[in-house]
Design a protein around this motif. Structure first.
Motif, PDB file in Angstrom:
ATOM      1  N   ASN A   1       0.974  -1.336   0.113  1.00 34.58           N
ATOM      2  CA  ASN A   1       0.117   0.202   0.073  1.00 34.58           C
ATOM      3  C   ASN A   1       0.854   1.231  -0.148  1.00 34.58           C
ATOM      4  O   ASN A   1       1.338   1.708   0.943  1.00 34.58           O
ATOM      5  CB  ASN A   1      -0.865   0.031   1.206  1.00 34.58           C
ATOM      6  CG  ASN A   1      -1.883   1.166   1.268  1.00 34.58           C
ATOM      7  OD1 ASN A   1      -1.593   2.050   0.459  1.00 34.58           O
ATOM      8  ND2 ASN A   1      -2.843   1.131   1.949  1.00 34.58           N
TER       9      ASN A   1
ATOM     10  N   HIS B   1      -0.278   4.436  -0.958  1.00 32.13           N
ATOM     11  CA  HIS B   1      -1.154   5.456  -1.023  1.00 32.13           C
ATOM     12  C   HIS B   1      -1.287   6.024   0.301  1.00 32.13           C
ATOM     13  O   HIS B   1      -1.209   5.533   1.176  1.00 32.13           O
ATOM     14  CB  HIS B   1      -2.496   4.991  -1.650  1.00 32.13           C
ATOM     15  CG  HIS B   1      -2.560   4.624  -3.273  1.00 32.13           C
ATOM     16  ND1 HIS B   1      -1.885   3.268  -3.270  1.00 32.13           N
ATOM     17  CD2 HIS B   1      -2.844   5.093  -4.309  1.00 32.13           C
ATOM     18  CE1 HIS B   1      -1.883   3.181  -4.748  1.00 32.13           C
ATOM     19  NE2 HIS B   1      -2.368   4.128  -5.232  1.00 32.13           N
ATOM     20  N   ILE B   2      -1.517   7.298   0.209  1.00 30.01           N
ATOM     21  CA  ILE B   2      -1.892   8.067   1.478  1.00 30.01           C
ATOM     22  C   ILE B   2      -2.981   8.840   1.142  1.00 30.01           C
ATOM     23  O   ILE B   2      -2.915   9.651   0.367  1.00 30.01           O
ATOM     24  CB  ILE B   2      -0.763   8.635   2.200  1.00 30.01           C
ATOM     25  CG1 ILE B   2      -0.926   9.031   3.572  1.00 30.01           C
ATOM     26  CG2 ILE B   2      -0.472   9.943   1.463  1.00 30.01           C
ATOM     27  CD1 ILE B   2       0.206   9.481   4.504  1.00 30.01           C
ATOM     28  N   ASN B   3      -4.210   8.852   1.906  1.00 30.93           N
ATOM     29  CA  ASN B   3      -5.574   9.581   1.555  1.00 30.93           C
ATOM     30  C   ASN B   3      -5.808   9.499  -0.222  1.00 30.93           C
ATOM     31  O   ASN B   3      -6.097  10.333  -0.626  1.00 30.93           O
ATOM     32  CB  ASN B   3      -5.464  11.176   1.848  1.00 30.93           C
ATOM     33  CG  ASN B   3      -4.858  11.145   3.401  1.00 30.93           C
ATOM     34  OD1 ASN B   3      -5.179  10.396   4.107  1.00 30.93           O
ATOM     35  ND2 ASN B   3      -4.194  12.498   3.466  1.00 30.93           N
TER      36      ASN B   3
ATOM     37  N   ASN C   1      -1.298   4.852   6.651  1.00 31.27           N
ATOM     38  CA  ASN C   1      -2.553   4.981   6.703  1.00 31.27           C
ATOM     39  C   ASN C   1      -3.551   4.708   8.001  1.00 31.27           C
ATOM     40  O   ASN C   1      -4.784   4.721   8.169  1.00 31.27           O
ATOM     41  CB  ASN C   1      -3.278   4.416   5.568  1.00 31.27           C
ATOM     42  CG  ASN C   1      -2.732   4.910   4.261  1.00 31.27           C
ATOM     43  OD1 ASN C   1      -3.193   6.101   3.894  1.00 31.27           O
ATOM     44  ND2 ASN C   1      -2.094   4.282   3.218  1.00 31.27           N
ATOM     45  N   ASP C   2      -2.490   4.419   9.023  1.00 29.30           N
ATOM     46  CA  ASP C   2      -3.199   4.119  10.410  1.00 29.30           C
ATOM     47  C   ASP C   2      -2.735   5.321  11.227  1.00 29.30           C
ATOM     48  O   ASP C   2      -1.723   5.365  11.909  1.00 29.30           O
ATOM     49  CB  ASP C   2      -2.526   2.676  11.104  1.00 29.30           C
ATOM     50  CG  ASP C   2      -3.170   2.209  12.150  1.00 29.30           C
ATOM     51  OD1 ASP C   2      -3.996   3.027  12.896  1.00 29.30           O
ATOM     52  OD2 ASP C   2      -2.826   1.295  12.657  1.00 29.30           O
ATOM     53  N   ASP C   3      -3.659   6.179  11.339  1.00 31.70           N
ATOM     54  CA  ASP C   3      -3.552   7.589  12.043  1.00 31.70           C
ATOM     55  C   ASP C   3      -3.327   7.338  13.495  1.00 31.70           C
ATOM     56  O   ASP C   3      -2.994   8.224  14.219  1.00 31.70           O
ATOM     57  CB  ASP C   3      -4.634   8.468  12.023  1.00 31.70           C
ATOM     58  CG  ASP C   3      -4.578   8.817  10.460  1.00 31.70           C
ATOM     59  OD1 ASP C   3      -3.529   8.991   9.489  1.00 31.70           O
ATOM     60  OD2 ASP C   3      -5.567   9.485  10.000  1.00 31.70           O
TER      61      ASP C   3
ATOM     62  N   ARG D   1       2.112  14.010   8.656  1.00 39.50           N
ATOM     63  CA  ARG D   1       1.775  12.429   9.052  1.00 39.50           C
ATOM     64  C   ARG D   1       2.730  12.207   9.817  1.00 39.50           C
ATOM     65  O   ARG D   1       2.630  11.230  10.848  1.00 39.50           O
ATOM     66  CB  ARG D   1       1.613  11.707   7.896  1.00 39.50           C
ATOM     67  CG  ARG D   1       1.340  10.359   8.102  1.00 39.50           C
ATOM     68  CD  ARG D   1       0.324  10.052   8.798  1.00 39.50           C
ATOM     69  NE  ARG D   1       0.182   8.514   9.448  1.00 39.50           N
ATOM     70  CZ  ARG D   1       0.367   8.339  10.599  1.00 39.50           C
ATOM     71  NH1 ARG D   1       0.941   9.234  11.420  1.00 39.50           N
ATOM     72  NH2 ARG D   1       0.350   6.978  10.942  1.00 39.50           N
TER      73      ARG D   1
END
Length: 402
Positions: free
Chosen positions: A2, A4-6, A255-257, A330
């Motif tokens: 993965n 991608h971010i947002n 992507n895990d905030d 981020r």
């Protein structure tokens, strides 16, 4: 994987992470880089390449590297629980072997006749010389004279492994100059040579490619954390010079905030002096070594001479993806001074019996500083990117332990 971010691809087709990255290079070099990118995208998806790399990671490098609970250190600090991702236990003693095997295999699959690289602390040089010996391809390493004198054990290892070592005496005779020198050699025959960049820096596709090979670190942390304490870490922390070990540790969590990501830069003698390499903290967007990223530079737009007690971190630029992650908030980029780094080096050695690299000691220093302010149920994973054998004599001299 993965990347991608947002929903945004990292990088895009032109190798940009937001406004950072790209290829700021002459046309003939662009053609060579595009060929590497095309070959990489084709080769990396083939079962033969994937299987060979996976097999080497397991049986040669010794992956997965353990996730170690630093109980005595955590108890002594009295706050958050600290876990160490033991990249120092990899063959050759650091995370660098992860992408060096990938780059050496790529060179072999592309039929290249020589692999060229720069090295700072010598970890990338040793790892690449090791990988090239393994796949049977000649290797030439450019290293600043200052670093050669400071990192003698790594210099000897590279020679033992059969690499040709080129001493670089121009400029400050450190990492930036080694990059310049290695690039000059590469330009003599980009057709048959491949330049194996030692971090997530340089022109596209290197920031992407090195990240992909290093992302195994974070992928393992994800599984191991679940296994060890039944949850994801609250913090993942890593030192940042060019930024390969950090991006390797961070990628799986982007992507895990709920997972806070912290990159620790060298504050050297202090951010108020000119003896530091805190590029993301004090630099500004510019260009260096074929990429757009944050850079520490003077009024004339030339890269500043930078300093860190850790040879692998004294670089006036930084990976373009880190530059992007700073801008979107981020990742939090913090710093640790030379003194904090030395203290962390000794503390970890004496409390846990683990001698860390000076580079990695910056991340350990952050944990030592911040953990006491946190609740006991908070879990910090520090990416221990390398071991301190190479630094032992230097630190002993500094602290009068000889």
């Amino acid at each position: 994987m993965n990347h991608h971010i947002n929903g945004v691809a990292l990088p895009n087709e032109d190798g940009f992470f937001g406004e950072y990255g790209g290829q700021f290079i002459p046309p003939h070099l662009k053609q060579a880089m595009d060929e590497i990118n095309t070959a990489y995208e084709e080769i990396r998806k083939t079962p033969a390449f994937q299987n060979e790399l996976a097999d080497l990671f397991t049986h040669y490098v010794g992956r997965p590297s353990p996730l170690f609970y630093a109980k005595r250190l955590s108890d002594q600090l009295g706050g958050a629980q600290i876990y160490l991702k033991r990249e120092d236990l990899n063959h050759t003693g650091a995370h660098k072997i992860n992408h060096c095997l990938g780059e050496a295999l790529l060179a072999k699959y592309m039929g290249k006749t020589k692999v060229i690289a720069e090295t700072g602390a010598g970890q990338h040089g040793v790892a690449l010389a090791t990988a090239c010996a393994l796949v049977g391809i000649p290797c030439e390493i450019h290293m600043g004279q200052v670093d050669i004198e400071k990192e003698h054990p790594n210099v000897v290892k590279m020679k033992i492994l059969g690499a040709k070592l080129v001493a670089v005496t121009q400029g400050t005779a450190t990492l930036k100059d080694a990059v310049d020198s290695a690039f000059e050699e590469y330009l003599k025959d980009p057709e048959n040579y491949i330049y194996a960049i030692g971090s997530v820096v340089g022109p596209h596709p290197f920031p992407k490619m090195v990240r992909d090979f290093q992302s195994i670190i974070g992928n393992e942390i994800k599984v191991q954390a679940q296994d060890r304490f039944g949850a994801q870490p609250d913090y993942v922390v890593a030192c940042v010079g060019g930024g390969s070990n950090a991006i390797g540790a961070f990628t799986a969590f982007l992507n895990d905030d709920a997972v806070k990501l912290v990159g620790v830069e060298p504050a050297g003698h202090g951010l108020n002096t000119d003896m530091h390499s805190a590029t993301l903290t004090l630099g500004k967007p510019s260009q260096i070594h074929g990429m757009a990223c944050y850079v520490l530079e003077n009024e004339q737009g030339e890269p500043l001479p930078v300093h860190s007690i850790a040879s692998g971190l004294d670089y006036p630029g930084v990976g373009p993806q880190h530059s992007f992650l700073k801008d979107i908030g981020r990742v939090e980029y913090s710093t640790a001074t030379d003194q904090e780094c030395l203290d962390a080096f000794i503390t970890l050695s004496r409390v846990e019996g683990i001698v860390p690299a000076l580079e990695s000691s910056h991340a350990v220093a952050w944990a030592i500083r911040e953990a006491p302010k946190m609740d006991k149920d908070i879990k910090i994973v520090v990416n221990l990117s390398g071991r301190g054998d190479k630094d032992a004599d230097y630190v002993a001299g500094k602290l009068g332990l000889n």
